[in-house]
Design an enzyme around this catalytic site. Structure first.
Site, PDB file in Angstrom:
ATOM      1  N   TRP A 250      15.166  52.090  30.003  1.00 39.67           N
ATOM      2  CA  TRP A 250      15.653  50.821  29.842  1.00 39.67           C
ATOM      3  C   TRP A 250      16.158  50.717  28.144  1.00 39.67           C
ATOM      4  CZ3 TRP A 250      12.319  46.332  27.970  1.00 39.67           C
ATOM      5  CH2 TRP A 250      11.180  46.896  27.163  1.00 39.67           C
ATOM      6  N   ASP A 251      15.699  51.773  27.502  1.00 36.14           N
ATOM      7  CA  ASP A 251      16.359  51.622  26.200  1.00 36.14           C
ATOM      8  C   ASP A 251      17.727  51.421  25.991  1.00 36.14           C
ATOM      9  OD1 ASP A 251      13.660  53.012  26.781  1.00 36.14           O
ATOM     10  OD2 ASP A 251      13.749  53.997  24.584  1.00 36.14           O
TER      11      ASP A 251
ATOM     12  N   GLU B 220       2.889  49.401  28.076  1.00 38.29           N
ATOM     13  CA  GLU B 220       2.324  50.203  29.212  1.00 38.29           C
ATOM     14  C   GLU B 220       0.766  50.755  29.145  1.00 38.29           C
ATOM     15  OE1 GLU B 220       4.969  53.478  27.841  1.00 38.29           O
ATOM     16  OE2 GLU B 220       6.407  52.970  29.545  1.00 38.29           O
TER      17      GLU B 220
ATOM     18  N   LYS C 208       0.312  48.043  23.559  1.00 42.14           N
ATOM     19  CA  LYS C 208       1.216  49.259  23.107  1.00 42.14           C
ATOM     20  C   LYS C 208       2.244  48.688  22.401  1.00 42.14           C
ATOM     21  CE  LYS C 208       3.390  53.600  24.308  1.00 42.14           C
ATOM     22  NZ  LYS C 208       4.137  54.511  25.112  1.00 42.14           N
ATOM     23  N   GLN C 209       2.829  47.965  22.848  1.00 43.17           N
ATOM     24  CA  GLN C 209       4.327  47.487  22.419  1.00 43.17           C
ATOM     25  C   GLN C 209       4.729  45.932  22.747  1.00 43.17           C
ATOM     26  OE1 GLN C 209       5.976  50.524  25.253  1.00 43.17           O
ATOM     27  NE2 GLN C 209       7.760  49.561  24.784  1.00 43.17           N
TER      28      GLN C 209
END
Ligand code: IFM
Length: 740
Positions: free
Chosen positions: A325-326, A481, A593-594
């Site tokens: 998806w980046d 994630e 995580k993000q």
């Protein structure tokens, strides 16, 4: 004044992997790691090909070419190469305005000093050529042998990928041909040299290499220049790669190195016309953001239509060279603003991977590819795009994507099965491109089909409890994630609603234009999607003292252990252990995580009060590990939107420096996970344009709401909006946008 150059003086053997990424050169067709010419497979050199994948012993991954840059020196019969013989001076540099790698090394020999200088670039004007130049000098009558050729034993994570390797001398030139194991794609690397001084030349085939040996004796103080061309073709480019490679080699030699270099430089200058960002007052930020842009330009596919950009660019085989998806969320916006034709190609890749089942020769069952097929395999409808997309839309993500450091056993992860937000990213990319460029031809039949199939996918995920009216989405993984198989992820549900709402609009327009694919009943689909969009449950800002204004990341997140990042880090038994999964240190805590909710808020910031945006930034930031390079940019952009550019600044720099600074994760146990971070590069650019300059559209017009950090006195760049180019100038007082 800025230099457009990064340098590394001195030699430290252990930096080879990191420098290989940082000093990468590329042209979208191939990427050349910034390693030294004498390096063999164990020191991670690679010429990484875009879009050619192969599987032999393990994961399917992109193919590294026979190394046509391989070279070293002999002086008075002794071998001089790194790391074996320590130099008295050594350095490498990268001119990132033009994608040119330089190296200089001086060795002390028994009779005096010898200096080797090299230069190389991946042709931007002619992507099938790599140009190289050697300059050798000595302060005595040195007996030199320059050895240069093609090394067929290449570095692979899960190789070897090439078979039927043949090495042939062809008069003064040499050519290596080979085939990939899986599909039998033929590749050819040809190589030729030209010495501008009298020399004796021989060719040898030895130890997996075909080499020129160029012998000459130096006059003290004189420089001896040797030019070299490496040409590359595959069976995907042309019918006869070998002939084409040899033909182009002849042509390049005739035109000469300087002509090739001049055309290459000119092409780079054209690219910078639309892409360069100027920042007065903060040279470090300016250099970091232009270096980020350099990487995006170096990996943009220009030579073909059916390619996208992998998460680690063209820096090697990490993450299987797959497209995540980046691309749509972090890179498409950059290209839409500076080079819309590239953005379009990236999106068309998703059209090509929608549903065509491709059966490869050896691995018949698990290479059945395509988003429609993936959805069907899980019992869903519509299009579920590959989490790690390789050619044909094959999902390269494995069921066991992480290895447990304690047992050495593979751990079941659910990235492939549960990161359902991937299909929404595809729709987001398409619509963002169309809205920004005004080019709605991307919404022709294939575009409509892609969006409708993604909407059908989300529709088929919806659940309704007997006791509730609204619809939910369960058992997913959001951007964070570390928390797997959770319900009603704030990001995922909002993105699903976005897809459903936009599918209704797209169907309506297609019906008016008569472009709705025949297989669809437009009225029925519109009704279903509109109902789903309206009733889809969204996580809302909480009320109440403890979580006032906070949007819960998923059902039950607030009940998880609320512990500091440092405490969680302190619980690690091994610095390499995985924080998520069944037993991870973060899995049962609020440590993420993000950016997750923050990513959602950044995309939909106009729907929320600043107080909500701020409260969530402040709540989630201390709970975010930023374990993904995708994280910092989202925090930077949202900080700008709450009017806090000073808070944004360190996150912006973290994103912009992702490939410049030391200390990024390079190894996971024995697996190399390093590489370049183009998504972070895209996020850095967006922070400048959307964040600091505050560029957005209002009623179809480009406007800016600047928030410059204190260090930036002036900011200037161009954007292409709706086929017109605009120059944006921002200072600490105001911003102006001028049509060029
Ligand atoms: O797409 C990302 C994901 O969000 C986090 N892990 C790495 C992937 C590739 O960059």
């Amino acid at each position: 004044m800025r230099e457009w150059t990064i340098r590394e003086e001195g030699y430290e053997e252990e930096k080879a992997a990191a420098l290989g990424n940082r000093y990468l050169t590329g042209n979208g067709y191939l990427g050349i790691r910034g390693t030294l010419e004498e390096y063999e497979a164990d020191r991670l050199p690679a010429i990484n090909l875009a879009g050619i994948y192969d599987r032999s012993t393990g994961w399917r991954e992109p193919v590294n070419l026979p190394n046509g840059c391989f070279s070293y020196l002999r002086v008075d019969g002794e071998m001089y190469r790194l790391p074996e013989v320590r130099p008295i001076s050594h350095g490498i540099s990268l001119d990132y305005r033009h994608g040119i790698f330089h190296r200089h090394t001086t060795w002390h020999t028994a009779r005096g000093n010898v200096t080797l200088r090299t230069e190389r670039f991946a042709g931007m004007d002619q992507v099938h050529v790599i140009g190289m130049r050697f300059q050798i000098s000595a302060d005595f009558h040195a007996d030199i042998e320059l050895v240069t050729g093609i090394d067929t034993k290449v570095w692979d994570l899960n190789g070897p990928h090439l078979e039927k390797i043949s090495m042939q001398g062809q008069q003064d030139d040499m050519v290596v041909t080979a085939q990939t194991h899986e599909e039998g794609i033929s590749i050819a690397v040809a190589e030729g040299v030209l010495a501008s001084y009298p020399a004796e030349m021989k060719q040898i085939v030895k130890d997996h290499k075909i080499l020129h040996r160029i012998f000459f004796i130096t006059m003290p103080g004189e420089t001896y220049t040797t030019d070299k061309w490496i040409t590359v073709f595959t069976g995907k480019d042309v019918v006869n790669p070998r002939e084409e490679a040899l033909h182009l080699l002849q042509q390049s030699r005739t035109e000469g190195y300087d002509t090739l270099l001049e055309r290459h430089n000119r092409r780079w200058e054209e690219l910078w016309k639309h892409a360069e960002v100027k920042i007065r007052g903060d040279v470090k930020a300016m250099e970091a953001v232009n270096y980020s842009i350099y990487h995006l330009q170096s990996i943009a596919p220009r030579h073909t239509d059916s390619l996208s950009i992998p998460a680690r660019g063209l820096s090697g085989q990490t993450y299987k060279g797959a497209v995540f998806w980046d691309t749509e969320m972090f890179m498409v916006p950059y290209f839409a603003m500076t080079n819309p034709a590239i953005a379009r190609k990236l999106l068309e890749y998703r059209y090509k991977t929608l549903g065509k089942a491709r059966i490869l020769m050896k691995y018949r069952i698990d290479t059945l590819a395509g988003a429609l097929r993936k959805a069907a395999n899980y019992g869903y409808e519509g299009a579920f795009y590959a989490w790690e997309s390789q050619e044909g839309g094959y999902d390269a993500c494995t069921d066991y994507n992480v290895t447990d450091v304690f047992t050495g056993r593979p751990m079941r992860t659910y990235f492939k099965d549960k990161q359902v937000h991937i299909s929404a990213a595809v729709v987001y990319g398409i619509l963002r491109y169309v809205e920004w460029t005004g080019d709605d031809s991307l919404l022709d039949t294939e575009g409509v089909r892609t969006i409708v199939e993604c909407a059908k996918f989300y529709y088929s995920l919806l659940l309704r409890r007997l006791t509730r009216e609204d619809y939910e989405i369960h058992d997913v993984i959001g951007p964070d994630e570390y928390h797997e198989r959770i319900n009603n992820n704030g990001y995922t549900n909002r993105m699903a609603k976005y897809v459903l709402e936009n599918a209704v609009k797209v169907i309506e327009t297609a019906m008016q234009r008569g472009t709705l694919p025949e297989e669809y009943d437009g009225q029925e689909l519109k009704a279903k999607f509109a109902d789903a969009a309206e009733k889809l449950f969204l996580q809302r800002p909480h009320t109440g003292e403890k979580h006032e204004n906070i949007i819960e990341q998923f059902d039950g997140y607030f009940q998880m252990e609320d512990v500091s990042l440092e405490d969680v880090r302190g619980r690690l038994l091994n610095e390499k252990e995985y924080w998520g999964g069944a037993n991870g240190v973060a899995s049962h805590t609020q440590i993420i995580k993000q950016a997750d909710v923050v990513t959602m808020l950044n995309l939909f910031s106009r729907e929320y009060d600043t107080s909500v945006l701020r409260a969530n930034w402040e709540y989630y930031e201390p709970r975010t590990e930023h374990g993904s390079s995708l994280s910092a940019g989202m925090y930077a952009m949202l900080a700008c939107k709450i009017g806090e550019p000073q808070r944004a600044y360190p996150f912006f720099m973290k994103s912009a420096m992702a490939d410049l600074k030391e200390g990024g994760k390079e190894w996971a146990g024995l697996v190399y996970i390093g590489g370049t971070h183009p998504a972070a590069a895209g996020a850095a650019y967006m922070t400048v344009v959307e964040g600091f300059a505050g560029i957005c559209t209002e009623n179809g017009r480009l406007v800016c709401h600047p928030h410059l950090p204190q260090s930036m006195e002036e900011l200037e760049f161009s954007v292409i909006y709706q086929n017109r180019e605009y120059r944006v100038h921002i200072d600490q007082k105001e911003g102006t946008i001028t049509e060029l």
